[in-house]
Design a protein around this motif. Structure first.
Motif, PDB file in Angstrom:
ATOM      1  N   LEU A  84      13.156  17.949   5.974  1.00 19.44           N
ATOM      2  CA  LEU A  84      11.843  17.439   5.611  1.00 19.44           C
ATOM      3  C   LEU A  84      10.769  18.486   5.922  1.00 19.44           C
ATOM      4  O   LEU A  84      10.643  18.917   7.071  1.00 19.44           O
ATOM      5  CB  LEU A  84      11.553  16.139   6.371  1.00 19.44           C
ATOM      6  CG  LEU A  84      10.335  15.339   5.896  1.00 19.44           C
ATOM      7  CD1 LEU A  84      10.646  14.692   4.539  1.00 19.44           C
ATOM      8  CD2 LEU A  84       9.970  14.269   6.914  1.00 19.44           C
ATOM      9  N   ARG A 134      12.175  11.179   3.532  1.00 17.29           N
ATOM     10  CA  ARG A 134      12.771  11.936   2.431  1.00 17.29           C
ATOM     11  C   ARG A 134      11.692  12.726   1.699  1.00 17.29           C
ATOM     12  O   ARG A 134      10.508  12.390   1.763  1.00 17.29           O
ATOM     13  CB  ARG A 134      13.498  11.009   1.460  1.00 17.29           C
ATOM     14  CG  ARG A 134      12.650   9.828   0.987  1.00 17.29           C
ATOM     15  CD  ARG A 134      13.410   8.917   0.058  1.00 17.29           C
ATOM     16  NE  ARG A 134      12.648   7.688  -0.239  1.00 17.29           N
ATOM     17  CZ  ARG A 134      12.857   6.533   0.353  1.00 17.29           C
ATOM     18  NH1 ARG A 134      13.820   6.431   1.286  1.00 17.29           N
ATOM     19  NH2 ARG A 134      12.133   5.475   0.028  1.00 17.29           N
ATOM     20  N   ARG A 135      12.161  13.716   0.991  1.00 19.92           N
ATOM     21  CA  ARG A 135      11.257  14.540   0.175  1.00 19.92           C
ATOM     22  C   ARG A 135      11.420  14.144  -1.298  1.00 19.92           C
ATOM     23  O   ARG A 135      12.546  13.978  -1.776  1.00 19.92           O
ATOM     24  CB  ARG A 135      11.580  16.018   0.355  1.00 19.92           C
ATOM     25  CG  ARG A 135      10.736  16.948  -0.533  1.00 19.92           C
ATOM     26  CD  ARG A 135      10.990  18.398  -0.211  1.00 19.92           C
ATOM     27  NE  ARG A 135      10.121  19.283  -1.006  1.00 19.92           N
ATOM     28  CZ  ARG A 135       9.993  20.576  -0.795  1.00 19.92           C
ATOM     29  NH1 ARG A 135      10.681  21.157   0.189  1.00 19.92           N
ATOM     30  NH2 ARG A 135       9.192  21.305  -1.542  1.00 19.92           N
ATOM     31  N   SER A 160       3.502   7.727   1.488  1.00 19.66           N
ATOM     32  CA  SER A 160       3.809   9.092   1.048  1.00 19.66           C
ATOM     33  C   SER A 160       2.601   9.975   1.304  1.00 19.66           C
ATOM     34  O   SER A 160       1.458   9.530   1.225  1.00 19.66           O
ATOM     35  CB  SER A 160       4.176   9.122  -0.442  1.00 19.66           C
ATOM     36  OG  SER A 160       3.071   8.758  -1.233  1.00 19.66           O
ATOM     37  N   THR A 183       5.738  15.394  -2.615  1.00 20.90           N
ATOM     38  CA  THR A 183       5.318  14.525  -1.521  1.00 20.90           C
ATOM     39  C   THR A 183       6.506  14.258  -0.600  1.00 20.90           C
ATOM     40  O   THR A 183       7.667  14.465  -0.968  1.00 20.90           O
ATOM     41  CB  THR A 183       4.782  13.177  -2.046  1.00 20.90           C
ATOM     42  OG1 THR A 183       5.832  12.502  -2.764  1.00 20.90           O
ATOM     43  CG2 THR A 183       3.593  13.393  -2.969  1.00 20.90           C
ATOM     44  N   VAL A 184       6.173  13.784   0.590  1.00 23.00           N
ATOM     45  CA  VAL A 184       7.193  13.308   1.530  1.00 23.00           C
ATOM     46  C   VAL A 184       6.942  11.828   1.753  1.00 23.00           C
ATOM     47  O   VAL A 184       5.793  11.374   1.775  1.00 23.00           O
ATOM     48  CB  VAL A 184       7.138  14.070   2.871  1.00 23.00           C
ATOM     49  CG1 VAL A 184       7.580  15.504   2.683  1.00 23.00           C
ATOM     50  CG2 VAL A 184       5.745  14.028   3.477  1.00 23.00           C
ATOM     51  N   THR A 224       3.772  18.867   6.874  1.00 29.17           N
ATOM     52  CA  THR A 224       2.569  18.667   6.065  1.00 29.17           C
ATOM     53  C   THR A 224       1.359  18.616   6.984  1.00 29.17           C
ATOM     54  O   THR A 224       1.457  18.189   8.142  1.00 29.17           O
ATOM     55  CB  THR A 224       2.670  17.367   5.241  1.00 29.17           C
ATOM     56  OG1 THR A 224       1.515  17.246   4.435  1.00 29.17           O
ATOM     57  CG2 THR A 224       2.776  16.154   6.140  1.00 29.17           C
ATOM     58  N   ASP A 271      15.519  12.938   7.032  1.00 26.20           N
ATOM     59  CA  ASP A 271      15.905  14.135   6.283  1.00 26.20           C
ATOM     60  C   ASP A 271      15.709  15.358   7.186  1.00 26.20           C
ATOM     61  O   ASP A 271      14.580  15.674   7.557  1.00 26.20           O
ATOM     62  CB  ASP A 271      15.050  14.248   5.026  1.00 26.20           C
ATOM     63  CG  ASP A 271      15.460  15.427   4.151  1.00 26.20           C
ATOM     64  OD1 ASP A 271      16.389  16.169   4.524  1.00 26.20           O
ATOM     65  OD2 ASP A 271      14.843  15.617   3.076  1.00 26.20           O
ATOM     66  N   ILE A 306       2.674  17.304   0.292  1.00 26.27           N
ATOM     67  CA  ILE A 306       3.129  18.431   1.113  1.00 26.27           C
ATOM     68  C   ILE A 306       2.061  19.520   1.032  1.00 26.27           C
ATOM     69  O   ILE A 306       1.767  20.045  -0.030  1.00 26.27           O
ATOM     70  CB  ILE A 306       4.480  18.969   0.610  1.00 26.27           C
ATOM     71  CG1 ILE A 306       5.537  17.868   0.674  1.00 26.27           C
ATOM     72  CG2 ILE A 306       4.904  20.182   1.431  1.00 26.27           C
ATOM     73  CD1 ILE A 306       6.859  18.272   0.051  1.00 26.27           C
TER      74      ILE A 306
END
Length: 615
Positions: free
Chosen positions: A487, A527-528, A596, A533-534, A490, A484, A599
């Motif tokens: 993205l 992905r987000r 995961s 979370t990512v 974090t 992504d 963020i």
């Protein structure tokens, strides 16, 4: 002279009877013998009185006919005497039998038959003189038998009391007779079937206008069921106290305001609390208990406890508590309120668990995990040393080549400074690339962890894929990156995230070693998610996971030469970053490993340096 006992009365009556016999013999008058007959009937019994009549008749016969043998007058007088003696015997018999019958069954006084339990009365000297019908029925005696008992020894009623209780009951009864105080006695009485049951005997003295005791009245109530219930209650209380004192935890009670007033034996022994100097219920100040906590924890402990007590909410707290030997140990404290039907707090129940050994074991495990994680990184780097050397060789060769070109441009005639400048820029870029490789290797081998900072997971994935480029090529694995571009970054430990991605990707490559090379593909997706979370997913086309629930367990592996620690350490690293790691089989074939992370911006709460790594 006042005759206060049955023995005294009988002694005086027998003396009068003997005197009457002597007087009759002295004056030669048989009718005086009727006094002796009456005495025998009253004192000894009307059955013996019948023999007394016969004996008196014989004696009167001797007296009457000693001087008047054959005289008609003497025979008449003898007949009259015998008739008078029989009449006297018969009257006393009727009087004694009916009087006792009336006293016991018919006319015992107002409400005697209605007295709860077994009613009784006694004379002023303590001699039993009246019992209720219920008492006769209970002990299983008739009215005549009870009369004989009454006429016997003053305390002959003790035959119905258990032998072990007689002495104590007699002592209490004599004390009341001497002092006039009410008697309250508990003893076992024998029932008609021989069974002993507990009774409470209560009696009070009746007095005349001068305050002199005229008699005693009381009742005996059956308390056997109550005694058994009390005994069972005491036994349950004893068992409960033993349970509270022997259960392997420290228990203490507090008032609704949170003031301690009870500590069980295990708490007393553990903390060295002097139970002999315990303060009265609810007066022990809470501060005296807070002093047991470590000085660094006291302020926080007091604030947390007072807040919980004020709100009436259950509490769980961990802190260091001082043992009686002066050692501070980690304690897990939990409190629950006991409420009544209206929700009002009656008391607080608290339990303390000594978790010091567990805390120390966890700390030792954390340190061991960190050492193991570094060892695993070293093992991974040893396997990837060829790839790293290849990556480092390329910028170094480029530096050498560009340095030669730089020298040629400078040695040209005339020197070409423009081309030399461009080549110098290439040399700098190649040297920086080599330096980055060295920096990454040093970080992986270093014992100190880098300070968490915002990282780009897409960049981490690309770097790992570059490191594993040769392994991907040699295994004929097709790499599919679906990253992504938007993205968000974090906060995380860069080296640990590289380790997580490296282990997952390497496991995916190894999972396809036994499948056809034409279908080997590895897809990495970032992905987000909408939950803040990512996610990073690594999906392979291997044969899947044999047991998805156990792949993160320490030392669980399906590889012949595997240690079973790679995914376990990855799981601990992700959890230390407040994330989640899971695995599952894919319906189209293969397996998917996904992690995961929340963020977190750069100014948010940082992950602690050296995040805990646990297998």
């Amino acid at each position: 002279m006042e005759l206060t006992s049955t023995k005294q009365r009988r002694a005086v009556a027998l003396a009068i009877g003997a005197a009457s016999v002597l007087l009759a013999l002295f004056v030669n008058e048989p009718y005086i013998l009727l006094v002796a007959v009456a005495v025998i009937c009253i004192c000894i019994g009307w059955e013996a009185g019948l023999a007394a009549v016969a004996a008196a008749g014989l004696l009167s016969c001797v007296m009457l006919f000693s001087l008047e043998l054959g005289a008609t007058g003497g025979a008449v007088r003898l007949a009259l005497f015998v008739v008078a003696a029989l009449a006297l015997w018969f009257v006393i018999k009727i009087f004694r039998t009916m009087s006792f019958y009336d006293r016991v069954y018919h006319d015992t006084g107002p409400g005697v038959a209605d007295i709860p339990g077994l009613g009784w009365s006694a004379s002023a000297d303590g001699r039993l003189r009246l019992v209720s019908p219920a008492a006769l029925e209970y002990v299983g005696v008739t009215a005549d038998e009870m009369r004989r008992i009454m006429d016997g020894d003053d305390y002959h009623w003790t035959q119905f009391v258990h032998p072990d209780d007689v002495e104590a009951s007699m002592a209490r009864w004599r004390h009341s007779l001497q002092t006039g105080e009410p008697v309250i006695d508990e003893h076992r009485m024998r029932r008609f079937d021989g069974t002993y049951r507990w009774f409470r005997d209560t009696g009070i003295a009746s007095r005349n206008e001068d305050g002199k005791i005229t008699g005693w009245y009381g009742h005996t109530a059956d308390i056997d069921d109550q005694k058994k219930a009390e005994s069972a209650l005491r036994e349950r209380e004893r068992e409960l106290r033993l349970l509270v004192d022997t259960v392997p935890t420290m228990i203490w009670l507090m008032t609704p305001a949170g003031l301690p007033y009870y500590f069980n034996k295990r708490f007393v022994d553990w903390a060295g609390i002097d139970s002999a100097k315990a303060q009265p219920r609810g007066t022990r100040q809470f501060a005296s208990h807070v002093e047991l906590f470590h000085p660094d924890d006291r302020v926080a402990v007091k604030a947390v406890f007072e807040k919980s007590f004020a709100r009436g909410e259950p509490l769980q707290h961990k802190g260091r508590l001082c043992r009686k030997d002066g050692e501070y140990r980690w304690i897990d404290s939990r409190f629950e309120p006991l409420r009544d039907e209206d929700g009002t707090i009656l008391r607080w129940y608290g339990v303390n668990f000594d978790i010091d050994d567990e805390v120390r074991a966890q700390e030792s495990l954390r340190l061991a995990d960190e050492r193991l994680a570094r060892a695993l990184r070293a093992a991974s780097l040893s396997e990837l040393s060829v790839s790293i050397a290849h990556e480092l060789n390329q910028p170094l060769q480029a530096v050498v080549a560009n340095t030669g070109a730089f020298q040629r441009w400078l040695n040209a005639d005339p020197p070409n400074f423009s081309h030399a400048s461009r080549v110098a820029q290439k040399i700098i870029r190649n040297a920086d690339a080599a330096a980055q490789v060295i920096t990454r290797i040093r970080a992986l081998f270093s014992k100190t962890e880098a300070e968490p900072h915002p990282i780009d997971l897409n960049a981490v994935i690309r770097e790992v894929c570059d490191l594993l480029g040769d392994r991907l090529a040699s295994s004929s694995v097709k790499l599919d990156l679906q990253l992504d571009p938007g993205l968000p970054a974090t906060v995380a430990d860069l080296v640990q995230m590289e380790q997580v991605v490296l282990n997952i990707v390497r496991n995916g490559i190894e999972a396809m070693d036994d499948v056809n090379t034409t279908v080997r593909s590895l897809r990495i997706v970032s992905r987000r998610q909408n939950d803040g979370t990512v996610e990073v997913e690594v999906r392979d086309s291997g044969r899947g996971l044999s047991d998805p629930e156990r792949i993160f367990e320490a030392f669980y592996t399906t590889k012949p030469d595997g240690m079973g620690m790679g995914l376990a350490i990855c799981h601990s690293i992700v959890e230390a970053h407040r994330g989640r790691l899971w695995g599952e089989n894919v319906e189209t074939g293969g397996a998917s490993i996904t992690f995961s992370l929340p963020i977190r911006a750069g100014d948010s709460t940082k992950t602690p340096t050296g995040a805990t790594v646990r297998a």
